[in-house]
Design an enzyme around this catalytic site. Structure first.
Site, PDB file in Angstrom:
ATOM      1  N   SER A   1       0.829  -1.199   0.000  1.00 33.85           N
ATOM      2  CA  SER A   1       0.000   0.000   0.000  1.00 33.85           C
ATOM      3  C   SER A   1       0.866   1.253   0.000  1.00 33.85           C
ATOM      4  O   SER A   1       1.634   1.464  -0.939  1.00 33.85           O
ATOM      5  CB  SER A   1      -0.961  -0.063   1.198  1.00 33.85           C
TER       6      SER A   1
ATOM      7  N   ASP B   1      -8.164  -5.814  -5.938  1.00 32.90           N
ATOM      8  CA  ASP B   1      -7.997  -4.637  -5.084  1.00 32.90           C
ATOM      9  C   ASP B   1      -8.252  -3.367  -5.879  1.00 32.90           C
ATOM     10  O   ASP B   1      -7.681  -3.174  -6.953  1.00 32.90           O
ATOM     11  CB  ASP B   1      -6.570  -4.614  -4.525  1.00 32.90           C
TER      12      ASP B   1
ATOM     13  N   HIS C   1      -6.323  -6.775  -1.600  1.00 35.51           N
ATOM     14  CA  HIS C   1      -5.199  -5.913  -1.253  1.00 35.51           C
ATOM     15  C   HIS C   1      -4.087  -6.671  -0.524  1.00 35.51           C
ATOM     16  O   HIS C   1      -2.910  -6.438  -0.778  1.00 35.51           O
ATOM     17  CB  HIS C   1      -5.730  -4.783  -0.366  1.00 35.51           C
TER      18      HIS C   1
END
Length: 469
Positions: free
Chosen positions: A195, A386, A443
């Protein structure tokens, strides 16, 4: 002699709160009992910092003979940074060392530990964890760190407002780690993140390499970090690319359109008018400042103006409703249990993601290019479900990396990536850069596809391009 004294001291814990206090070269070491839990404390003369940790708490990693340590490193005045270290389950005396850092910014690395690649996971709605057979400490010694201060279990004065400012504190933590645990010096070292780790990873790795150069030149007396690998899954790298690619993903992802083409056209026009000019101003400046913060604000305004058109889904995995996301958040309650907190040596309440830990917008990926140029093995990978840091943007950002193999990489066709002959995604590799798109994954790739994650992790830590098995 010291070890014998230490064993004797532990055996008499019932009789005193501080059972051993010794002056040793470089500092002072003591063992204390607090509420029935043994704490090891080392005060470092060189930095004035303190290391306070619990050994073998029995929490999470229960594999016989595998040591674990959890606690705090002092990385600055009133700055206590939380770490949790697990030895490799196999050959820890020779296994490489890897550090995991979650993104956010301000999100705890306990997410990675308990939901993704750590020694234990919560299975089948259980309230207590079980051993994870695909834990990354199957291969490497694993260090999980909550950074910056204010994140997760870390506590103290919050001064960090950008990746550039965060890097020296992580470096200092590693220096303290090597000083207390010298057996892990001179190991191959890997940095893995996700991320906002698209900024943290390159930024930290770049800083480590610059510090190593200073050590080689004789300008700095410290322990070199033998960085051999950088891995970033579902990362946020370059907003000028990824803001636009999110719109493409919204229409053309593998599962279903999140918006129709008409709305996408409006969204794209708004991006060019209300977002891109500010991003271009950000890329024209050096480092992280108010210009980049303003760009984030302006682009956020554009994004928010179209948010009502999107369905009520979990954006970390568009296959799921927002009401029941996977992986479960069970671990948060687990880490909030006072008995668990006491056992592992935590001194403050756990916070998964902390709003007060903010970050200026960040740079646009130049460090990533320089790291690939340096020869470090780099893996950029993404789960294809994601929408927070979608694979369209990750793929385009990877193709934009500038290094000796850029032309070949851009023109190379992806091929199937298999685990034991079963197709799990698509990939391509040229020289020391690998890209991997993971099928049926949100994710947090290791939560959805643990076998894929462990295989790709091992290959990258072995300083190899990823390859099918």
């Amino acid at each position: 002699m010291f070890l014998k004294i230490q064993v004797l001291a532990i055996s008499v814990l019932a009789f005193a709160s501080t059972v051993l206090s010794l002056n040793i070269p470089g500092g002072r070491h003591s063992i204390e009992e607090r509420d029935g839990v043994v704490h090891n404390i080392f005060e470092d003369d060189a930095t004035g910092g303190t290391i306070d940790f619990v050994k073998n708490s029995g929490v999470c990693e229960t594999t016989p003979g595998v040591n674990q340590y959890s606690g705090y490193f002092s990385v600055g005045k009133n700055m206590s940074m939380w770490f949790w270290f697990f030895e490799a389950r196999h050959n820890p005396q020779s296994a490489p060392l890897a550090m995991w850092v979650n993104g956010g910014p301000g999100c705890s690395s306990m997410i990675g530990l308990f939901q993704e690649n750590g020694p234990c996971q919560f299975y089948n709605n259980a309230s207590t964890p079980s051993l994870n057979p695909y834990s990354w400490n199957e291969y490497a010694n694993m260090l999980y760190v909550d950074e910056p201060i204010g994140t997760g279990f870390s506590y103290g004065t919050e001064t960090v407002n950008g990746t550039v400012e965060a890097a020296p504190f992580v470096w200092k933590l590693l220096q303290s780690f090597f000083k207390k645990f010298p057996q892990y010096e001179c190991r191959d070292f890997g940095l893995f993140t996700e991320s906002y780790g698209g900024h943290y990873g390159p930024g930290f790795a770049y800083y480590f390499e610059e510090q190593n150069k200073a050590i080689d030149a004789g300008h700095l007396h410290a322990e070199k970090i033998d960085l051999v690998a950088l891995g970033i899954n579902n990362g946020w790298y370059d907003a000028t690319i990824q803001e636009k690619e999110f719109i493409n993903f919204s229409v053309n992802n593998s599962y279903y359109p999140l918006i129709n083409q008409s709305i996408a056209d409006e969204y794209l026009a708004a991006y060019y008018k209300g977002c891109l000019p500010y991003l271009q101003e950000c890329t024209a400046v050096t480092g992280e400042d108010t210009v980049c913060s303003n760009a984030r604000t302006q682009c956020g305004t554009v994004d928010n103006s179209f948010s009502s058109y999107y369905p009520d889904i979990d954006f970390y995995d568009i296959r799921q409703p927002s009401s029941a996301p996977f992986p479960p958040e069970t671990y948060v309650n687990y880490l909030s249990d006072p008995a668990i907190m006491k056992a592992i040596g935590a001194k403050t309440n756990y916070s998964e993601c902390t709003d007060s830990v903010d970050d200026l917008f960040g740079t646009t990926g130049d460090e990533l290019s320089s790291l690939v140029q340096s020869g470090i093995q780099v893996l950029i990978w993404a789960g294809d479900a994601d929408a927070v840091c979608d694979w369209f943007g990750g793929f385009a950002s990877t193709n934009a990396i500038q290094y000796s193999g850029t032309s070949e990489f851009v023109n190379k066709t992806v091929q199937n990536y298999t685990v034991d002959g079963v197709t799990k995604g698509t990939y391509k590799s040229v020289e020391n850069l690998s890209w991997l798109r993971v099928f049926s994954s949100g994710h947090e790739i290791p939560a959805f596809q643990p076998e894929v994650a462990l295989q790709a992790f091992k290959q990258t830590m072995q300083k190899k391009s990823i390859s099918s098995t």
